[in-house]
Enzyme design. Structure first.
Site, short mmCIF file in Angstrom:
data_model
loop_
_atom_site.label_atom_id
_atom_site.label_comp_id
_atom_site.label_asym_id
_atom_site.label_seq_id
_atom_site.Cartn_x
_atom_site.Cartn_y
_atom_site.Cartn_z
N THR A 23 0.78 -1.28 0.01
CA THR A 23 0.10 -0.06 -0.17
C THR A 23 0.92 1.35 -0.23
OG1 THR A 23 -1.80 -1.15 1.18
CG2 THR A 23 -1.88 1.31 1.19
N TYR A 67 5.94 -13.06 1.87
CA TYR A 67 4.43 -12.62 1.51
C TYR A 67 4.16 -13.70 0.51
CZ TYR A 67 0.82 -9.32 0.59
OH TYR A 67 -0.44 -8.67 0.28
N LYS A 93 2.75 -14.22 5.72
CA LYS A 93 1.78 -13.21 5.55
C LYS A 93 1.12 -13.65 4.08
CE LYS A 93 -0.06 -8.79 3.89
NZ LYS A 93 0.66 -7.49 3.53
#
Length: 303
Positions: free
Chosen positions: A54, A141, A167
């Site tokens: 983000t 991730y 994640k």
């Protein structure tokens, strides 16, 4: 911070990814970024991810990355831990990881490598090279081209004591269950699908009660309220917020690829914490879409 301390931090609470502030010319705006972090820090997130997805990590240069992480660390020192995003090609990911460690970050989130497909052997070599380049904790991730099998993760954890987090940004329930059954508490787990609130209850049922919230960037009180509702199994509050905000928000977010980031910057602007435009290839929301988002935010009340 030792790797196991990072694992403990990831074990409870809400995490979030602040947007990265750019000025009108698209350059990093350190002053505005510091003000953003000062605003968000008191709301109670367990950790903030600087220069994450983000935060438009994928658009940052090697020259500006260290300044972003240093600004985050300096601003949040003693308030909230900072985990830095790192990723892309292996050597660049190492460069970022080492810069983050030097700046005093508490660990890194290793975002997907760039573009090309890769087998498990290559993915493992990539992750291990990054892990061995630093001493602090590493969170992998699982997203895009970087998708790990349970066996690959187990071997990596055996060989790299600082690999302490996983994640998931894929949402494959069978794969996630397989990883959890294989790994148990060897790593901490983080739900990381875009607009993770929509999946939070399901992930909690799978043993992943912690997630990262993008909307924390502009509705931090509501983000924390939703997290506490998930933690306490308050389905009435969850369903109310899903119905009144998150589902119409998703409809708006899904209109254009890349809006998962753009809509967060739009929200920040609407609540008086403008982070500037997104960088290409992303595009900003159109005026009519901004009005729709404003209506959704206004219905939530003061933050």
């Amino acid at each position: 911070m030792q790797p196991q301390e990072l694992k403990t931090i990831m074990g409870s609470g809400l995490l979030s990814f602040p947007v990265t502030d750019f000025d009108a010319q698209g350059n990093f705006n350190a002053r505005s970024y510091a003000e953003r972090l000062e605003w968000l820090a008191p709301y109670g997130a367990s950790a903030l991810f600087a220069a994450g997805g983000t935060g438009e990590f994928f658009s940052l240069t090697a020259d500006e990355y260290p300044a972003i992480i240093q600004t985050a660390v300096d601003t949040c020192r003693g308030k909230v831990p900072i985990i830095a995003g790192a990723g892309g090609p292996t050597r660049f990911a190492i460069q970022c990881a080492q810069a983050a460690e030097k700046a005093g970050a508490h660990g890194i989130l290793l975002l997907p490598h760039y573009l090309t497909e890769a087998g498990q052997e290559g993915l493992a070599a990539h992750v291990e090279a990054v892990c061995k380049s630093v001493n602090f904790g590493v969170i992998v991730y699982n997203r895009g081209q970087s998708r790990f099998t349970p066996d690959t993760l187990a071997r990596l954890a055996d060989r790299n004591a600082n690999l302490v987090g996983f994640k998931d940004g894929v949402g494959d329930i069978e794969a996630m269950n397989s990883i959890y059954m294989k790994m148990g508490d060897r790593v901490a787990y983080l739900g990381g699908l875009p607009t993770a609130e929509v999946y939070a209850a399901a992930y909690k049922a799978m043993g992943t009660p912690v997630y990262s919230s993008a909307v924390f960037n502009f509705i931090p009180k509501t983000a924390m309220d939703f997290y506490h509702a998930v933690a306490s199994d308050d389905q009435a509050t969850q369903h109310r917020l899903l119905r009144e905000f998150f589902m119409p928000y998703l409809e708006l977010r899904n209109r254009t690829p890349g809006y998962a980031v753009s809509i967060v910057k739009a929200g920040a602007k609407l609540v008086g914490h403008d982070a500037g435009p997104v960088r290409a290839p992303l595009s900003d929301l159109k005026p009519a879409e901004m009005e729709q988002l404003k209506a959704l935010i206004d219905k939530l009340g003061p933050q």
